[in-house]
Design an enzyme around this catalytic site. Structure first.
Site, PDB file in Angstrom:
ATOM      1  N   ASN A 190       0.788  -1.055   0.115  1.00 15.04           N
ATOM      2  CA  ASN A 190      -0.122  -0.097   0.035  1.00 15.04           C
ATOM      3  C   ASN A 190       0.750   1.116   0.098  1.00 15.04           C
ATOM      4  OD1 ASN A 190      -1.894   1.887   0.562  1.00 15.04           O
ATOM      5  ND2 ASN A 190      -2.567   1.568   2.438  1.00 15.04           N
ATOM      6  N   TRP A 191       0.903   1.945  -1.230  1.00 17.15           N
ATOM      7  CA  TRP A 191       1.732   3.062  -1.177  1.00 17.15           C
ATOM      8  C   TRP A 191       1.201   4.273  -0.509  1.00 17.15           C
ATOM      9  CZ3 TRP A 191       3.972   3.217  -6.918  1.00 17.15           C
ATOM     10  CH2 TRP A 191       4.921   1.953  -7.267  1.00 17.15           C
ATOM     11  N   LYS A 192      -0.019   4.001  -0.115  1.00 14.24           N
ATOM     12  CA  LYS A 192      -0.601   5.357   0.277  1.00 14.24           C
ATOM     13  C   LYS A 192      -0.486   6.577  -0.435  1.00 14.24           C
ATOM     14  CE  LYS A 192      -0.029   3.240   4.932  1.00 14.24           C
ATOM     15  NZ  LYS A 192       0.120   3.518   6.208  1.00 14.24           N
ATOM     16  N   HIS A 233      -9.511   0.390   5.199  1.00 13.59           N
ATOM     17  CA  HIS A 233      -8.392   0.877   5.862  1.00 13.59           C
ATOM     18  C   HIS A 233      -8.593   2.016   7.256  1.00 13.59           C
ATOM     19  CE1 HIS A 233      -4.321   2.246   6.633  1.00 13.59           C
ATOM     20  NE2 HIS A 233      -3.881   0.925   5.684  1.00 13.59           N
ATOM     21  N   GLU A 242      -6.936   4.378   7.888  1.00 15.57           N
ATOM     22  CA  GLU A 242      -6.868   5.812   7.464  1.00 15.57           C
ATOM     23  C   GLU A 242      -8.301   6.324   6.523  1.00 15.57           C
ATOM     24  OE1 GLU A 242      -3.035   5.286   5.847  1.00 15.57           O
ATOM     25  OE2 GLU A 242      -2.203   5.082   7.731  1.00 15.57           O
ATOM     26  N   GLU A 260      -5.219  -5.405  10.681  1.00 19.15           N
ATOM     27  CA  GLU A 260      -4.291  -4.407  10.886  1.00 19.15           C
ATOM     28  C   GLU A 260      -4.622  -3.730  12.229  1.00 19.15           C
ATOM     29  OE1 GLU A 260      -2.549  -3.216   7.041  1.00 19.15           O
ATOM     30  OE2 GLU A 260      -3.980  -1.691   7.336  1.00 19.15           O
ATOM     31  N   GLY A 305       2.267   2.161  10.889  1.00 20.23           N
ATOM     32  CA  GLY A 305       3.251   3.310  10.468  1.00 20.23           C
ATOM     33  C   GLY A 305       4.031   3.729  11.639  1.00 20.23           C
ATOM     34  N   SER A 356       3.507  -2.456  10.219  1.00 17.04           N
ATOM     35  CA  SER A 356       4.843  -2.394  10.436  1.00 17.04           C
ATOM     36  C   SER A 356       5.543  -3.782  10.024  1.00 17.04           C
ATOM     37  CB  SER A 356       5.488  -1.921  11.841  1.00 17.04           C
ATOM     38  OG  SER A 356       4.753  -0.717  12.260  1.00 17.04           O
TER      39      SER A 356
HETATM   40  C1  PEP Z   1      -0.858  -0.097   6.063  1.00 17.75           C
HETATM   41  O1  PEP Z   1      -0.984   1.050   5.877  1.00 17.75           O
HETATM   42  O2  PEP Z   1      -1.836  -0.952   5.744  1.00 17.75           O
HETATM   43  C2  PEP Z   1       0.323  -0.608   6.859  1.00 17.75           C
HETATM   44  C3  PEP Z   1       0.239  -1.772   7.216  1.00 17.75           C
HETATM   45  O3  PEP Z   1       1.346   0.223   7.146  1.00 17.75           O
HETATM   46  P1  PEP Z   1       2.784   0.010   7.774  1.00 17.75           P
HETATM   47  O4  PEP Z   1       3.197  -1.172   6.941  1.00 17.75           O
HETATM   48  O5  PEP Z   1       3.566   1.297   7.202  1.00 17.75           O
HETATM   49  O6  PEP Z   1       2.508  -0.288   8.952  1.00 17.75           O
END
Ligand code: PEP
Length: 265
Positions: free
Chosen positions: A10-12, A96, A98, A181, A187, A228
């Site tokens: 996921n490049w966000k 997600h 976010e 998640e 993050g 992470s």
């Molecule tokens: C995500 O945004 O789905 C995610 C898991 O981010 P990160 O790996 O940076 O924690």
């Protein structure tokens, strides 16, 4: 049953035409693609068209980070599943934390987030709309730190699954993908302990067993861990019986790291 592992990046809201292409090129050079691992890259909408061309010669799938549920019309700023299908998108993240408005780092007032945060209802609408276009949703669920500390982890996840999926039949959900998640691990560099991630992923699989009563369904659902994930922890996480791969944010922006994470699967 042996489920095909899945690793999604996921490049966000990161990268531009040049840097996105450079990342894909570097990743393609490093990654060893195997039949037993599905790899999905989810760039921002602005890069979907370009990456479609660049990924055409590989087995890597193109994913989107979000979608609106209507086919077309007066929905300024939205992108429909029909548009994603037209771009060759095969997977799409929904729910997600976010897009639910649960940002880890951004200090934004609740009433501001409320204008664009999605609900269980909008998530269910998105899943239905994606199915209609044969795009595979990746449904994210997970608790905040406060919810975990209050002992509500399982209740929150069950509520999120119920809200998103209760209108569906078991037959529609074979091969469905869920990503566990924990919001506090996204993050932050803080990973959920492997045994705990496995325990919650097993809880999610059991939820499908209890909810739909179809004995075959839970074995087909792919459950990813996200939060992470890095090359140093991926192997241990992905070797758990109920963890079928990962949803990777930050580390998917580094070609070397992401290739190593794919190799761990
Ligand atoms: C995500 O945004 O789905 C995610 C898991 O981010 P990160 O790996 O940076 O924690």
């Amino acid at each position: 049953m042996q489920r095909t592992k899945l690793v999604a990046g996921n490049w966000k809201m990161n990268l531009l035409q040049s840097t996105g292409s450079a990342l894909v090129e570097a990743f393609l050079q490093k990654v060893e693609l195997r039949q037993d691992v599905d790899v999905v890259v989810c760039p921002p909408y602005t890069l979907l068209g370009r990456l479609r061309e660049e990924l055409r010669r590989s087995h890597i799938h193109l994913g989107a980070q979000d979608v609106f549920w209507a086919e077309e019309g007066a929905f300024t700023g939205r992108v429909s599943p029909k548009m994603l299908a037209d771009l060759g998108v095969s997977h799409c993240i929904v729910g997600h934390s976010e897009t639910r408005g649960r940002f880890g780092k951004l200090e934004t007032a609740e009433n501001t987030l409320g204008f664009f945060a999605e609900t269980e209802e909008t998530i269910a609408l998105k899943i239905r709309a994606l199915f209609f276009h044969s795009i595979e949703p990746i449904l994210c669920v997970g608790e905040t730190l406060a919810e975990r500390q209050a002992g509500q982890t399982e209740a929150i996840i069950a509520k999120q699954l119920e809200g998103a999926l209760s209108g569906f039949d078991a037959a529609e959900l074979f091969f469905f993908v869920v990503a566990y998640e924990p919001v506090w691990a996204i993050g932050t560099g803080e990973t959920c302990a492997t045994e705990e991630a496995e325990r919650i992923c097993e809880f999610i699989r059991d939820w499908f067993r209890t909810k739909f009563g179809d004995p075959d369904l839970p074995d087909h659902i792919r459950i990813l861990y996200g939060g992470s994930v890095k090359s140093v922890n991926a192997k241990e996480l992905f070797s758990q019986p109920n963890i079928d791969g990962g949803l990777v944010g930050g580390a998917s922006l580094d070609a070397n790291e992401f290739a190593k994470i794919v190799a761990s699967a």
